[in-house]
Design a protein around this motif. Sequence first.
Motif, PDB file in Angstrom:
ATOM      1  N   ARG A  17       1.071  -1.366  -0.014  1.00 34.03           N
ATOM      2  CA  ARG A  17      -0.292   0.026  -0.007  1.00 34.03           C
ATOM      3  C   ARG A  17       0.568   1.278   0.031  1.00 34.03           C
ATOM      4  O   ARG A  17       0.651   2.199  -0.545  1.00 34.03           O
ATOM      5  CB  ARG A  17      -0.841   0.141   1.265  1.00 34.03           C
ATOM      6  CG  ARG A  17      -1.955  -0.872   0.976  1.00 34.03           C
ATOM      7  CD  ARG A  17      -3.110  -0.727   2.160  1.00 34.03           C
ATOM      8  NE  ARG A  17      -3.775  -1.965   2.333  1.00 34.03           N
ATOM      9  CZ  ARG A  17      -3.750  -3.013   3.406  1.00 34.03           C
ATOM     10  NH1 ARG A  17      -2.915  -2.722   4.389  1.00 34.03           N
ATOM     11  NH2 ARG A  17      -4.224  -3.911   3.325  1.00 34.03           N
ATOM     12  N   LYS A  18       2.244   1.178   0.556  1.00 39.03           N
ATOM     13  CA  LYS A  18       3.070   2.276   0.797  1.00 39.03           C
ATOM     14  C   LYS A  18       3.901   2.536  -0.441  1.00 39.03           C
ATOM     15  O   LYS A  18       4.451   3.471  -0.681  1.00 39.03           O
ATOM     16  CB  LYS A  18       3.870   2.212   2.112  1.00 39.03           C
ATOM     17  CG  LYS A  18       2.722   2.244   3.406  1.00 39.03           C
ATOM     18  CD  LYS A  18       3.722   2.035   4.627  1.00 39.03           C
ATOM     19  CE  LYS A  18       2.741   2.097   5.827  1.00 39.03           C
ATOM     20  NZ  LYS A  18       3.318   1.850   7.017  1.00 39.03           N
ATOM     21  N   MET A  20       3.064   1.811  -3.671  1.00 32.66           N
ATOM     22  CA  MET A  20       2.400   1.485  -5.165  1.00 32.66           C
ATOM     23  C   MET A  20       3.193   2.198  -6.277  1.00 32.66           C
ATOM     24  O   MET A  20       3.821   3.261  -6.135  1.00 32.66           O
ATOM     25  CB  MET A  20       1.024   2.149  -4.859  1.00 32.66           C
ATOM     26  CG  MET A  20       0.104   1.368  -4.096  1.00 32.66           C
ATOM     27  SD  MET A  20      -1.558   2.116  -3.475  1.00 32.66           S
ATOM     28  CE  MET A  20      -2.168   2.210  -5.192  1.00 32.66           C
ATOM     29  N   GLU A  24      -0.306   2.457 -10.498  1.00 28.83           N
ATOM     30  CA  GLU A  24      -1.332   2.017  -9.507  1.00 28.83           C
ATOM     31  C   GLU A  24      -2.044   3.033  -8.689  1.00 28.83           C
ATOM     32  O   GLU A  24      -3.061   3.450  -8.382  1.00 28.83           O
ATOM     33  CB  GLU A  24      -0.631   0.933  -8.535  1.00 28.83           C
ATOM     34  CG  GLU A  24      -0.406  -0.317  -9.060  1.00 28.83           C
ATOM     35  CD  GLU A  24       0.333  -1.051  -8.030  1.00 28.83           C
ATOM     36  OE1 GLU A  24       0.217  -2.376  -8.355  1.00 28.83           O
ATOM     37  OE2 GLU A  24       1.124  -0.724  -7.175  1.00 28.83           O
ATOM     38  N   ARG A  25      -0.829   4.165  -8.287  1.00 27.78           N
ATOM     39  CA  ARG A  25      -1.321   5.372  -7.538  1.00 27.78           C
ATOM     40  C   ARG A  25      -2.485   6.343  -8.503  1.00 27.78           C
ATOM     41  O   ARG A  25      -3.419   6.582  -7.843  1.00 27.78           O
ATOM     42  CB  ARG A  25      -0.092   6.403  -7.221  1.00 27.78           C
ATOM     43  CG  ARG A  25       0.668   5.647  -6.122  1.00 27.78           C
ATOM     44  CD  ARG A  25       1.458   6.720  -5.560  1.00 27.78           C
ATOM     45  NE  ARG A  25       2.481   7.256  -6.543  1.00 27.78           N
ATOM     46  CZ  ARG A  25       3.774   6.626  -6.764  1.00 27.78           C
ATOM     47  NH1 ARG A  25       4.068   5.571  -6.016  1.00 27.78           N
ATOM     48  NH2 ARG A  25       4.410   7.153  -7.645  1.00 27.78           N
ATOM     49  N   ARG A  26      -2.106   6.202  -9.724  1.00 32.37           N
ATOM     50  CA  ARG A  26      -3.103   7.087 -10.514  1.00 32.37           C
ATOM     51  C   ARG A  26      -4.345   6.566 -10.604  1.00 32.37           C
ATOM     52  O   ARG A  26      -5.451   6.823 -10.548  1.00 32.37           O
ATOM     53  CB  ARG A  26      -2.406   7.094 -11.962  1.00 32.37           C
ATOM     54  CG  ARG A  26      -3.377   7.741 -12.897  1.00 32.37           C
ATOM     55  CD  ARG A  26      -2.305   8.331 -14.146  1.00 32.37           C
ATOM     56  NE  ARG A  26      -2.961   9.366 -14.801  1.00 32.37           N
ATOM     57  CZ  ARG A  26      -3.220   9.208 -16.083  1.00 32.37           C
ATOM     58  NH1 ARG A  26      -2.833   8.375 -16.809  1.00 32.37           N
ATOM     59  NH2 ARG A  26      -3.765  10.424 -16.715  1.00 32.37           N
ATOM     60  N   TRP A  28      -5.523   4.322  -8.246  1.00 33.23           N
ATOM     61  CA  TRP A  28      -6.242   4.483  -6.931  1.00 33.23           C
ATOM     62  C   TRP A  28      -6.889   5.814  -6.854  1.00 33.23           C
ATOM     63  O   TRP A  28      -8.104   5.932  -6.322  1.00 33.23           O
ATOM     64  CB  TRP A  28      -5.501   4.292  -6.012  1.00 33.23           C
ATOM     65  CG  TRP A  28      -5.853   4.363  -4.594  1.00 33.23           C
ATOM     66  CD1 TRP A  28      -5.313   5.183  -3.598  1.00 33.23           C
ATOM     67  CD2 TRP A  28      -6.928   3.667  -3.863  1.00 33.23           C
ATOM     68  NE1 TRP A  28      -6.037   5.132  -2.339  1.00 33.23           N
ATOM     69  CE2 TRP A  28      -7.261   4.133  -2.642  1.00 33.23           C
ATOM     70  CE3 TRP A  28      -7.748   2.681  -4.397  1.00 33.23           C
ATOM     71  CZ2 TRP A  28      -7.989   3.706  -1.745  1.00 33.23           C
ATOM     72  CZ3 TRP A  28      -8.668   2.128  -3.619  1.00 33.23           C
ATOM     73  CH2 TRP A  28      -9.214   2.426  -2.303  1.00 33.23           C
ATOM     74  N   ARG A  29      -6.305   6.828  -7.526  1.00 34.51           N
ATOM     75  CA  ARG A  29      -6.900   8.377  -7.185  1.00 34.51           C
ATOM     76  C   ARG A  29      -8.180   8.091  -8.058  1.00 34.51           C
ATOM     77  O   ARG A  29      -9.204   8.858  -7.230  1.00 34.51           O
ATOM     78  CB  ARG A  29      -5.928   9.243  -7.651  1.00 34.51           C
ATOM     79  CG  ARG A  29      -4.869   9.787  -6.886  1.00 34.51           C
ATOM     80  CD  ARG A  29      -4.234  11.094  -7.105  1.00 34.51           C
ATOM     81  NE  ARG A  29      -3.305  10.923  -8.584  1.00 34.51           N
ATOM     82  CZ  ARG A  29      -2.233  10.411  -8.613  1.00 34.51           C
ATOM     83  NH1 ARG A  29      -1.544   9.983  -7.588  1.00 34.51           N
ATOM     84  NH2 ARG A  29      -1.697  10.266  -9.949  1.00 34.51           N
ATOM     85  N   LYS A  42      -7.484  -1.356  -1.765  1.00 36.10           N
ATOM     86  CA  LYS A  42      -6.198  -1.295  -2.538  1.00 36.10           C
ATOM     87  C   LYS A  42      -5.564  -2.094  -1.657  1.00 36.10           C
ATOM     88  O   LYS A  42      -5.392  -2.348  -0.709  1.00 36.10           O
ATOM     89  CB  LYS A  42      -5.526  -0.039  -2.565  1.00 36.10           C
ATOM     90  CG  LYS A  42      -5.255   0.735  -1.244  1.00 36.10           C
ATOM     91  CD  LYS A  42      -4.545   2.120  -1.604  1.00 36.10           C
ATOM     92  CE  LYS A  42      -3.980   2.778  -0.148  1.00 36.10           C
ATOM     93  NZ  LYS A  42      -3.406   3.802  -0.140  1.00 36.10           N
TER      94      LYS A  42
END
Length: 139
Positions: A17-18, A20, A24-26, A28-29, A42
């Motif tokens: 999770r920390k 990503m 993946e961050r894109r 997740w947003r 996530k």
Amino acid sequence: MRHGHDRAVRDRSRLLRKAMTPPERRLWRALRERPSDLRFRKQHPCGPYTLDFFCPGVGLVVEVDGEGHGRGTQPVHDARRDAWLSAQDFTVLRIPAIELLRDLDAVIRHIVATAGSLPLHHSLKKANGPPPPLREGGD
């Protein structure tokens, strides 16, 4: 929702999770905005695996596949993993990371359309089904 995962999988999920990847961050947003009112988790632990993104309402697993997923033994590992998830009554949707960078809106539309074609997941069907019969005495 627990699916028999152990402490090592939970710990790995927390680390992932920390850490990503940028795609993946894109994603997740965008998923945090709850498109079509879908709720995602996530880096969700499930059995021996960590799922990139999981929509428990319909049992949809979204995996972001980077370049390495087509190399070496990774395709065999992914196929084994997908088969295990399918046996758990989940639907797996694999998204190439490059697609998230090219056209995020199209990816979100694809995820929403896939989720919309799935019935409520079995665990929610039970929870949201008809109420239990009343006991004598009107309880």
